[in-house]
Enzyme design. Structure first.
Site, PDB file in Angstrom:
ATOM      1  N   ASP A  54       0.921  -1.155   0.090  1.00  0.00           N
ATOM      2  CA  ASP A  54       0.177  -0.008   0.226  1.00  0.00           C
ATOM      3  C   ASP A  54       0.919   1.305   0.137  1.00  0.00           C
ATOM      4  OD1 ASP A  54      -3.220   0.180   1.040  1.00  0.00           O
ATOM      5  OD2 ASP A  54      -2.034   2.055   1.002  1.00  0.00           O
ATOM      6  N   ASP A  78       3.682   2.384  -4.612  1.00  0.00           N
ATOM      7  CA  ASP A  78       2.854   3.132  -5.332  1.00  0.00           C
ATOM      8  C   ASP A  78       2.889   2.155  -6.387  1.00  0.00           C
ATOM      9  OD1 ASP A  78       1.723   4.640  -7.117  1.00  0.00           O
ATOM     10  OD2 ASP A  78       2.700   6.442  -6.654  1.00  0.00           O
ATOM     11  N   VAL A  79       1.490   1.912  -6.738  1.00  0.00           N
ATOM     12  CA  VAL A  79       1.148   0.717  -7.737  1.00  0.00           C
ATOM     13  C   VAL A  79       1.402   1.455  -9.184  1.00  0.00           C
ATOM     14  CG1 VAL A  79      -0.327  -0.779  -6.617  1.00  0.00           C
ATOM     15  CG2 VAL A  79      -1.144   0.746  -7.580  1.00  0.00           C
ATOM     16  N   TYR A 169     -12.957   6.996 -13.677  1.00  0.00           N
ATOM     17  CA  TYR A 169     -13.149   5.582 -12.914  1.00  0.00           C
ATOM     18  C   TYR A 169     -13.883   4.566 -13.609  1.00  0.00           C
ATOM     19  CZ  TYR A 169     -14.201   2.761  -8.679  1.00  0.00           C
ATOM     20  OH  TYR A 169     -14.151   1.799  -7.905  1.00  0.00           O
ATOM     21  N   LYS A 173     -11.896   1.090 -14.956  1.00  0.00           N
ATOM     22  CA  LYS A 173     -12.693  -0.260 -14.390  1.00  0.00           C
ATOM     23  C   LYS A 173     -13.038  -0.995 -15.578  1.00  0.00           C
ATOM     24  CE  LYS A 173     -11.999   0.238  -9.912  1.00  0.00           C
ATOM     25  NZ  LYS A 173     -11.050  -0.521  -9.066  1.00  0.00           N
ATOM     26  N   THR A 204     -16.521   1.452   2.928  1.00  0.00           N
ATOM     27  CA  THR A 204     -15.157   1.637   3.351  1.00  0.00           C
ATOM     28  C   THR A 204     -14.766   2.975   3.487  1.00  0.00           C
ATOM     29  OG1 THR A 204     -14.284   1.845   0.962  1.00  0.00           O
ATOM     30  CG2 THR A 204     -14.612  -0.513   1.668  1.00  0.00           C
TER      31      THR A 204
HETATM   32  N1  LIG Z   1     -15.976   0.712  -1.736  1.00  0.00           N
HETATM   33  C1  LIG Z   1     -16.617   0.423  -2.899  1.00  0.00           C
HETATM   34  O1  LIG Z   1     -17.918   0.818  -2.831  1.00  0.00           O
HETATM   35  C2  LIG Z   1     -16.276  -0.214  -3.952  1.00  0.00           C
HETATM   36  C3  LIG Z   1     -16.925  -0.400  -5.179  1.00  0.00           C
HETATM   37  C4  LIG Z   1     -16.345  -0.923  -6.120  1.00  0.00           C
HETATM   38  C5  LIG Z   1     -14.859  -1.178  -6.506  1.00  0.00           C
HETATM   39  N2  LIG Z   1     -14.175  -0.873  -5.385  1.00  0.00           N
HETATM   40  C6  LIG Z   1     -12.705  -0.890  -5.519  1.00  0.00           C
HETATM   41  O2  LIG Z   1     -12.186  -1.791  -4.563  1.00  0.00           O
HETATM   42  C7  LIG Z   1     -10.778  -1.358  -4.334  1.00  0.00           C
HETATM   43  C8  LIG Z   1     -10.477  -0.988  -2.865  1.00  0.00           C
HETATM   44  O3  LIG Z   1     -11.343  -0.175  -2.507  1.00  0.00           O
HETATM   45  P1  LIG Z   1     -11.788   0.434  -0.932  1.00  0.00           P
HETATM   46  O4  LIG Z   1     -13.120   0.684  -1.261  1.00  0.00           O
HETATM   47  O5  LIG Z   1     -11.367  -0.838  -0.306  1.00  0.00           O
HETATM   48  O6  LIG Z   1     -11.006   1.618  -0.898  1.00  0.00           O
HETATM   49  P2  LIG Z   1      -9.971   2.085   0.343  1.00  0.00           P
HETATM   50  O7  LIG Z   1      -9.741   3.455   0.071  1.00  0.00           O
HETATM   51  O8  LIG Z   1     -10.421   1.558   1.714  1.00  0.00           O
HETATM   52  O9  LIG Z   1      -8.682   1.073  -0.019  1.00  0.00           O
HETATM   53  C9  LIG Z   1      -7.732   1.367  -1.349  1.00  0.00           C
HETATM   54  C10 LIG Z   1      -6.408   1.300  -0.690  1.00  0.00           C
HETATM   55  O10 LIG Z   1      -5.594   1.597  -1.880  1.00  0.00           O
HETATM   56  C11 LIG Z   1      -4.593   2.256  -1.630  1.00  0.00           C
HETATM   57  N3  LIG Z   1      -4.009   2.899  -2.953  1.00  0.00           N
HETATM   58  C12 LIG Z   1      -4.598   3.878  -3.504  1.00  0.00           C
HETATM   59  N4  LIG Z   1      -3.771   4.453  -4.432  1.00  0.00           N
HETATM   60  C13 LIG Z   1      -2.574   3.471  -4.494  1.00  0.00           C
HETATM   61  C14 LIG Z   1      -1.500   3.363  -5.042  1.00  0.00           C
HETATM   62  N5  LIG Z   1      -1.072   4.571  -6.106  1.00  0.00           N
HETATM   63  N6  LIG Z   1      -0.552   2.392  -4.718  1.00  0.00           N
HETATM   64  C15 LIG Z   1      -0.609   1.633  -3.561  1.00  0.00           C
HETATM   65  N7  LIG Z   1      -1.949   1.764  -2.927  1.00  0.00           N
HETATM   66  C16 LIG Z   1      -2.768   2.538  -3.318  1.00  0.00           C
HETATM   67  C17 LIG Z   1      -4.956   3.024  -0.521  1.00  0.00           C
HETATM   68  O11 LIG Z   1      -3.991   3.846   0.210  1.00  0.00           O
HETATM   69  C18 LIG Z   1      -5.982   2.328   0.215  1.00  0.00           C
HETATM   70  O12 LIG Z   1      -5.267   1.662   1.321  1.00  0.00           O
HETATM   71  C19 LIG Z   1     -10.517  -0.187  -5.312  1.00  0.00           C
HETATM   72  O13 LIG Z   1      -9.995  -0.469  -6.510  1.00  0.00           O
HETATM   73  C20 LIG Z   1     -11.925   0.396  -5.736  1.00  0.00           C
HETATM   74  O14 LIG Z   1     -12.101   1.010  -6.755  1.00  0.00           O
HETATM   75  C21 LIG Z   1     -14.602  -0.112  -4.119  1.00  0.00           C
END
Ligand SMILES: NC(=O)c1ccc[n+]([C@@H]2O[C@H](COP(=O)([O-])OP(=O)(O)OC[C@H]3O[C@@H](n4cnc5c(N)ncnc54)[C@H](O)[C@@H]3O)[C@@H](O)[C@H]2O)c1
Length: 271
Positions: A54, A78-79, A169, A173, A204
């Site tokens: 992360d 950083d991904v 976004y 996706k 989240t």
């Molecule tokens: N929460 C929702 O409703 C939802 C719905 C559909 C998809 N998603 C997807 O699920 C995944 C997780 O999201 P979440 O809701 O758990 O959010 P979150 O913000 O809780 O977790 C995302 C994590 O990614 C990390 N991150 C962001 N950019 C980064 C980078 N450049 N390098 C490394 N780490 C990085 C952040 O620090 C964080 O810890 C994401 O891909 C999001 O698009 C979430």
């Protein structure tokens, strides 16, 4: 008598379920928060050793304190940086000797109409959500090529569901869904399966800032009557990563309480 028999079988069943990923090594990007964090935790609970990647150092420290260092490691990455992603994957190999599972959950969002969208915020979302998954899949595949494995990318229902204000976004996706299919074809000869999950609205830190009126609209759009939890998604990830999904590859599993079947909230109008 029957009670004792049931209790003994329950203990055996729990022991079996608790070791579903014994001996496996996983990498989880975005693993310090939300869906990624719960997935990392669930894999650890099921016997896997997990490397959490992360970019958020404070959250990584929390994970390092919470999880057993014998079975877990945290790496600041950083991904969007290929060198970082390579280092993350190599940590799994050096620390635990192999890589069996890649869960690519790092993601960010933004809300802006196309007309007002700055190119920088467009690029940031595409870089993290799409290029980050590409780099993760690339290096996970290279590491798994000799021993097989399973990769699960976290896409979104917005891969298929257009939403006003979410051009970057939704586009990223949608790209993840297609990347998953191409990767599945290329990975199959190496015994690696590649799938994706498309979550609906999940509570989240990412969705926490959602204004209450918008949140209410989201919840109303979910036939199941509640938002998703990180655990709802983690359980689906573990299914796709595990043996029960051994003949599933190139698929995107929608996990959304039925949300895609209802009208999506209009995010740019009326708020
Ligand atoms: N929460 C929702 O409703 C939802 C719905 C559909 C998809 N998603 C997807 O699920 C995944 C997780 O999201 P979440 O809701 O758990 O959010 P979150 O913000 O809780 O977790 C995302 C994590 O990614 C990390 N991150 C962001 N950019 C980064 C980078 N450049 N390098 C490394 N780490 C990085 C952040 O620090 C964080 O810890 C994401 O891909 C999001 O698009 C979430």
């Amino acid at each position: 008598m029957v009670g004792d028999w049931l209790k003994a079988n329950l203990i055996v069943w729990r022991a079996m379920m608790g070791n579903r990923f014994e001996g496996k090594v996983a990498v989880v990007t975005g693993g310090a928060s939300g869906i990624g964090r719960r997935t990392a935790e669930a894999l650890l609970e099921q016997g896997a050793r997990v490397v959490i990647g992360d970019r958020d150092e404070a959250l990584l420290s929390e994970c390092a304190e919470r999880f057993d260092p014998a079975s877990s490691a945290t790496v600041r990455v950083d991904v969007t940086s290929e060198a970082d992603v390579e280092r993350l994957v190599m940590t799994a190999a050096h620390r635990f000797g192999r890589l069996d599972i890649g869960v690519n959950s790092a993601g960010v969002g933004t809300l802006s109409s196309i007309r007002d969208h700055g190119v920088d915020s467009w690029k940031q979302v595409i870089d993290v959500c799409l290029t980050g998954v590409f780099l993760s899949v690339k290096h996970e595949l290279k590491q798994m090529a000799s021993g097989g494995g399973a990769i699960v990318n976290i896409a979104s229902i917005n891969a298929r569901q257009p939403a006003e204000g979410m051009a970057a976004y939704c586009s990223a996706k949608a790209g993840v869904e297609m990347l998953t299919k191409v990767a599945a074809l290329e990975a199959a000869p190496h015994g690696v399966r590649v799938n994706a999950i498309a979550p609906g609205f999940v509570e989240t830190p990412m969705t926490a800032p959602t204004r209450s009126a918008v949140r209410a609209q989201f919840v109303a759009s979910i036939p199941a009557g509640r938002p998703g939890s990180p655990d709802d998604i983690a359980r689906a990830v573990l299914f796709l990563a595990g043996e029960d999904a051994s003949w599933i590859s190139g698929e995107t599993l929608v996990v959304d309480g039925g949300e895609v079947h209802r009208e999506y909230p209009r995010l740019l109008s009326g708020f």
